[in-house]
Design a protein around this motif. Structure first.
Motif, PDB file in Angstrom:
ATOM      1  N   ASN A 198       0.992  -1.080  -0.054  1.00 36.36           N
ATOM      2  CA  ASN A 198       0.063  -0.076   0.080  1.00 36.36           C
ATOM      3  C   ASN A 198       0.863   1.170  -0.015  1.00 36.36           C
ATOM      4  O   ASN A 198       0.421   2.566   0.086  1.00 36.36           O
ATOM      5  N   TYR A 199       2.064   0.927   0.010  1.00 37.08           N
ATOM      6  CA  TYR A 199       3.001   2.322   0.102  1.00 37.08           C
ATOM      7  C   TYR A 199       4.058   2.237  -1.026  1.00 37.08           C
ATOM      8  O   TYR A 199       5.307   1.636  -0.811  1.00 37.08           O
ATOM      9  N   PRO A 200       3.655   2.815  -2.259  1.00 38.59           N
ATOM     10  CA  PRO A 200       4.707   2.766  -3.614  1.00 38.59           C
ATOM     11  C   PRO A 200       5.792   3.291  -3.167  1.00 38.59           C
ATOM     12  O   PRO A 200       6.873   3.149  -3.680  1.00 38.59           O
ATOM     13  N   GLY A 201       5.996   4.609  -2.683  1.00 39.91           N
ATOM     14  CA  GLY A 201       7.081   5.389  -2.685  1.00 39.91           C
ATOM     15  C   GLY A 201       8.057   5.193  -1.162  1.00 39.91           C
ATOM     16  O   GLY A 201       7.621   4.223  -0.576  1.00 39.91           O
ATOM     17  N   THR A 202       8.763   6.156  -1.062  1.00 32.27           N
ATOM     18  CA  THR A 202       9.379   5.995   0.537  1.00 32.27           C
ATOM     19  C   THR A 202       8.714   5.967   1.598  1.00 32.27           C
ATOM     20  O   THR A 202       7.489   6.612   1.711  1.00 32.27           O
ATOM     21  N   ILE A 203       8.822   5.082   2.453  1.00 36.02           N
ATOM     22  CA  ILE A 203       8.081   5.078   3.707  1.00 36.02           C
ATOM     23  C   ILE A 203       8.871   5.531   4.753  1.00 36.02           C
ATOM     24  O   ILE A 203       9.924   5.313   5.218  1.00 36.02           O
ATOM     25  N   ARG A 204       8.314   6.413   5.444  1.00 33.89           N
ATOM     26  CA  ARG A 204       8.493   7.167   6.666  1.00 33.89           C
ATOM     27  C   ARG A 204       8.298   6.719   7.783  1.00 33.89           C
ATOM     28  O   ARG A 204       7.050   6.599   8.078  1.00 33.89           O
ATOM     29  N   VAL A 205       9.328   6.178   8.608  1.00 32.97           N
ATOM     30  CA  VAL A 205       8.899   5.719   9.884  1.00 32.97           C
ATOM     31  C   VAL A 205       9.452   6.313  11.073  1.00 32.97           C
ATOM     32  O   VAL A 205      10.644   6.582  11.307  1.00 32.97           O
ATOM     33  N   GLU A 206       8.510   6.968  11.871  1.00 31.68           N
ATOM     34  CA  GLU A 206       8.922   7.628  13.340  1.00 31.68           C
ATOM     35  C   GLU A 206       8.208   7.080  14.259  1.00 31.68           C
ATOM     36  O   GLU A 206       7.329   6.397  14.378  1.00 31.68           O
ATOM     37  N   PRO A 207       8.828   7.360  15.578  1.00 29.92           N
ATOM     38  CA  PRO A 207       8.193   7.036  16.951  1.00 29.92           C
ATOM     39  C   PRO A 207       6.691   7.872  16.921  1.00 29.92           C
ATOM     40  O   PRO A 207       6.537   8.815  16.386  1.00 29.92           O
ATOM     41  N   LEU A 208       5.741   7.064  17.895  1.00 35.74           N
ATOM     42  CA  LEU A 208       4.478   7.593  18.051  1.00 35.74           C
ATOM     43  C   LEU A 208       4.561   9.317  18.360  1.00 35.74           C
ATOM     44  O   LEU A 208       5.402   9.307  19.506  1.00 35.74           O
ATOM     45  N   VAL A 209       3.972   9.866  17.881  1.00 36.81           N
ATOM     46  CA  VAL A 209       3.849  11.426  18.531  1.00 36.81           C
ATOM     47  C   VAL A 209       3.167  11.423  19.814  1.00 36.81           C
ATOM     48  O   VAL A 209       2.360  10.371  20.146  1.00 36.81           O
ATOM     49  N   HIS A 210       3.195  12.415  20.679  1.00 38.81           N
ATOM     50  CA  HIS A 210       2.608  12.710  21.859  1.00 38.81           C
ATOM     51  C   HIS A 210       3.144  11.968  23.033  1.00 38.81           C
ATOM     52  O   HIS A 210       2.882  11.911  24.046  1.00 38.81           O
ATOM     53  N   PHE A 211       4.357  11.055  22.755  1.00 38.45           N
ATOM     54  CA  PHE A 211       4.791  10.355  23.861  1.00 38.45           C
ATOM     55  C   PHE A 211       6.323  10.671  23.645  1.00 38.45           C
ATOM     56  O   PHE A 211       7.171  10.754  22.602  1.00 38.45           O
ATOM     57  N   PRO A 212       7.150  10.719  24.792  1.00 41.38           N
ATOM     58  CA  PRO A 212       8.604  11.118  24.882  1.00 41.38           C
ATOM     59  C   PRO A 212       9.434   9.873  24.134  1.00 41.38           C
ATOM     60  O   PRO A 212       9.020   8.462  24.429  1.00 41.38           O
ATOM     61  N   VAL A 213      10.312  10.022  23.291  1.00 42.09           N
ATOM     62  CA  VAL A 213      11.138   9.039  22.613  1.00 42.09           C
ATOM     63  C   VAL A 213      12.317   8.620  23.680  1.00 42.09           C
ATOM     64  O   VAL A 213      13.015   9.454  24.056  1.00 42.09           O
ATOM     65  N   GLU A 214      12.360   7.380  23.696  1.00 41.38           N
ATOM     66  CA  GLU A 214      13.284   6.734  24.402  1.00 41.38           C
ATOM     67  C   GLU A 214      14.821   6.592  23.655  1.00 41.38           C
ATOM     68  O   GLU A 214      15.870   6.952  24.014  1.00 41.38           O
ATOM     69  N   ARG A 215      14.382   5.936  22.695  1.00 39.89           N
ATOM     70  CA  ARG A 215      15.405   5.528  21.478  1.00 39.89           C
ATOM     71  C   ARG A 215      14.875   5.135  20.294  1.00 39.89           C
ATOM     72  O   ARG A 215      14.003   4.441  20.167  1.00 39.89           O
ATOM     73  N   ASP A 216      15.419   5.697  19.145  1.00 36.38           N
ATOM     74  CA  ASP A 216      15.043   5.539  17.754  1.00 36.38           C
ATOM     75  C   ASP A 216      13.441   5.439  17.708  1.00 36.38           C
ATOM     76  O   ASP A 216      12.732   6.499  17.811  1.00 36.38           O
ATOM     77  N   LEU A 217      12.711   4.361  17.667  1.00 35.81           N
ATOM     78  CA  LEU A 217      11.266   4.312  17.163  1.00 35.81           C
ATOM     79  C   LEU A 217      10.682   3.603  18.793  1.00 35.81           C
ATOM     80  O   LEU A 217       9.354   3.383  18.658  1.00 35.81           O
ATOM     81  N   VAL A 218      11.244   3.875  19.628  1.00 34.99           N
ATOM     82  CA  VAL A 218      10.637   3.180  21.008  1.00 34.99           C
ATOM     83  C   VAL A 218      10.660   4.593  21.795  1.00 34.99           C
ATOM     84  O   VAL A 218      11.331   5.257  22.121  1.00 34.99           O
ATOM     85  N   THR A 219       8.952   4.803  22.174  1.00 38.27           N
ATOM     86  CA  THR A 219       8.726   5.706  23.190  1.00 38.27           C
ATOM     87  C   THR A 219       8.211   5.186  24.437  1.00 38.27           C
ATOM     88  O   THR A 219       8.129   3.959  24.592  1.00 38.27           O
ATOM     89  N   ALA A 220       7.903   6.184  25.611  1.00 44.40           N
ATOM     90  CA  ALA A 220       7.761   5.714  26.641  1.00 44.40           C
ATOM     91  C   ALA A 220       6.393   5.803  27.085  1.00 44.40           C
ATOM     92  O   ALA A 220       5.719   6.906  26.976  1.00 44.40           O
ATOM     93  N   PRO A 221       5.574   4.775  27.382  1.00 44.49           N
ATOM     94  CA  PRO A 221       4.111   4.965  27.348  1.00 44.49           C
ATOM     95  C   PRO A 221       3.760   5.059  28.945  1.00 44.49           C
ATOM     96  O   PRO A 221       2.626   4.921  29.233  1.00 44.49           O
ATOM     97  N   ASP A 222       4.634   5.556  29.807  1.00 42.06           N
ATOM     98  CA  ASP A 222       4.305   5.751  31.330  1.00 42.06           C
ATOM     99  C   ASP A 222       3.209   6.593  31.448  1.00 42.06           C
ATOM    100  O   ASP A 222       2.386   6.189  32.206  1.00 42.06           O
ATOM    101  N   ASP A 223       3.062   7.722  30.650  1.00 38.40           N
ATOM    102  CA  ASP A 223       1.684   8.614  31.105  1.00 38.40           C
ATOM    103  C   ASP A 223       0.315   7.754  31.082  1.00 38.40           C
ATOM    104  O   ASP A 223      -0.328   8.057  31.722  1.00 38.40           O
ATOM    105  N   PHE A 224       0.380   7.129  29.780  1.00 35.44           N
ATOM    106  CA  PHE A 224      -0.818   6.377  29.384  1.00 35.44           C
ATOM    107  C   PHE A 224      -1.034   5.339  30.548  1.00 35.44           C
ATOM    108  O   PHE A 224      -2.184   5.069  31.149  1.00 35.44           O
ATOM    109  N   MET A 225       0.081   4.296  30.979  1.00 35.69           N
ATOM    110  CA  MET A 225      -0.087   3.618  32.043  1.00 35.69           C
ATOM    111  C   MET A 225      -0.936   3.922  33.279  1.00 35.69           C
ATOM    112  O   MET A 225      -1.456   3.403  33.919  1.00 35.69           O
TER     113      MET A 225
END
Lengths: 114, 247
Positions: free
Chosen positions: B83-110
């Motif tokens: 479903n993605y013919p061109g370049t695929i941009r992959v980023e960490p989930l927004v609205h959460f602090p980034v821990e490393r690369d694509l890993v975010t910290a879900p503490d606030d949600f928990m």
């Protein structure tokens, strides 16, 4: 944290949203009928006007539809302003709700002078 | 099976060495029927073992591989490359602090999840000899949809309100509060209302509805919040306008 008093403004907003959902399609249909010159006799401007002038219940119903729709639109616009990052919610709310109240009062005056 | 060279633009951030994130490009040959998670795994196995991301089940059950894919919150295991013919941009989930690369910290949600008490609360506990609390299929249907939540937090990344107002309890936690409120075995609604009916609860929601659009398991948090707003409004009328607080 205390429970919120938001229902005071939200309930008329929700009621207005329901009213809009029911009546906007009717208004759109009537507008289309007018555009094509095919208005049924009972729905013509003159007959609606005289019906409104004669019937207090009809005035109350139209006032209800207008006031709730105005309130609902004001509240929706307040939320939209907030979503777009306008962080002066109290001022926005005061201006928009006041506009809805003033317009509702104007509609009431117009309706009951008919 | 058809292979395709997939170009990925991946957000990288190492808290030990970087002051801010940057994007790294990878080109990797993938089968057309693979998902984005497969492509990321191939990058990690063949090109760059330092790339970090969370995943576990590869079947949209565990909810760990949530990330922004071309700007949309999605599960990487549920997003097909075809479903993605061109370049695929992959980023960490927004609205959460980034821990490393694509890993975010879900503490606030928990923390917020705990506050709505998402478990069955009983005022009168029946002894175990009396058997289980029985429920009809109709009673089950009242909450089953909301019980499908996998806590992936895509709805938090999609919710503009949560992005703007971090104290908002948010879609998944509130939908789970509704799930227990709707459960015929539960008696804890009054306790949950102390959180649900506050400004931080349902009243912060402006019914954008993005939460329901992005949910990978078709939970409809927006409907849960609307139903709770109506119920909370009736509570308010009872508490403020009826004699004796409606009790």
């Amino acid at each position: 944290m205390a429970k919120s008093n938001k229902p005071v403004v939200w309930f008329p907003f929700a009621a207005g949203g329901t009213v809009i959902a029911f009546f906007i399609p009717v208004i759109a249909l009537l507008t289309l009928l007018v555009a094509f010159g095919k208005v049924p006799a009972g729905l013509s401007y003159e007959s609606m006007h005289s019906w409104l002038a004669d019937c207090v219940l009809a005035k109350l119903a139209v006032f209800g539809i207008l006031a709730l729709s105005l309130w609902s639109s004001a509240h929706r616009l307040r939320c939209t302003c907030f979503d777009f990052g306008l962080r002066i919610d109290t001022l926005v709310a005061a201006v928009l709700y006041s506009a809805a109240i003033v317009a509702s009062l104007a509609a009431a005056m117009f309706l009951f002078r008919l | 099976m058809k292979e395709r060279l997939i170009r990925l633009e991946v957000f990288r951030y190492n808290p030990d060495t970087d002051t801010e994130g940057h994007y790294q490009h990878y080109e990797v040959s993938c089968l057309e029927e693979w998902v984005v998670l497969d492509a990321l795994n191939k990058v990690k196995e063949t090109l760059d073992p330092t790339l970090n991301f969370r995943w576990s089940c590869h079947m949209a059950v565990c909810g760990s591989c949530g990330m922004m894919i071309n700007g949309e919150p999605r599960l990487a295991c549920h997003t097909f490359l075809r479903n993605y013919p061109g370049t695929i941009r992959v980023e960490p989930l927004v609205h959460f602090p980034v821990e490393r690369d694509l890993v975010t910290a879900p503490d606030d949600f928990m923390e917020k999840l705990k506050r709505v008490k998402p478990w069955i609360i009983r005022k009168d506990k029946q002894p175990i000899e009396q058997g289980e609390y029985r429920q009809t299929p109709k009673e089950l249907l009242r909450f089953r949809q909301y019980a499908m939540c996998i806590n992936c937090t895509l709805c938090y990344a999609a919710c503009p309100e949560y992005g703007l107002t971090r104290h908002f309890i948010g879609p998944a936690a509130l939908a789970l509060a509704h799930r227990y409120n709707q459960d015929s075995r539960d008696q804890g609604r009054d306790e949950r209302q102390e959180v649900v009916a506050t400004k931080e609860g349902v009243w912060e929601c402006t019914f954008v509805g993005a939460c329901s659009e992005v949910c990978p398991v078709h939970v409809d948090p927006a409907s849960a919040l609307q139903q709770m707003k109506i119920a909370s409004s009736f509570d308010w009328i009872k508490e403020h306008l009826l004699p004796g607080g409606g009790k």
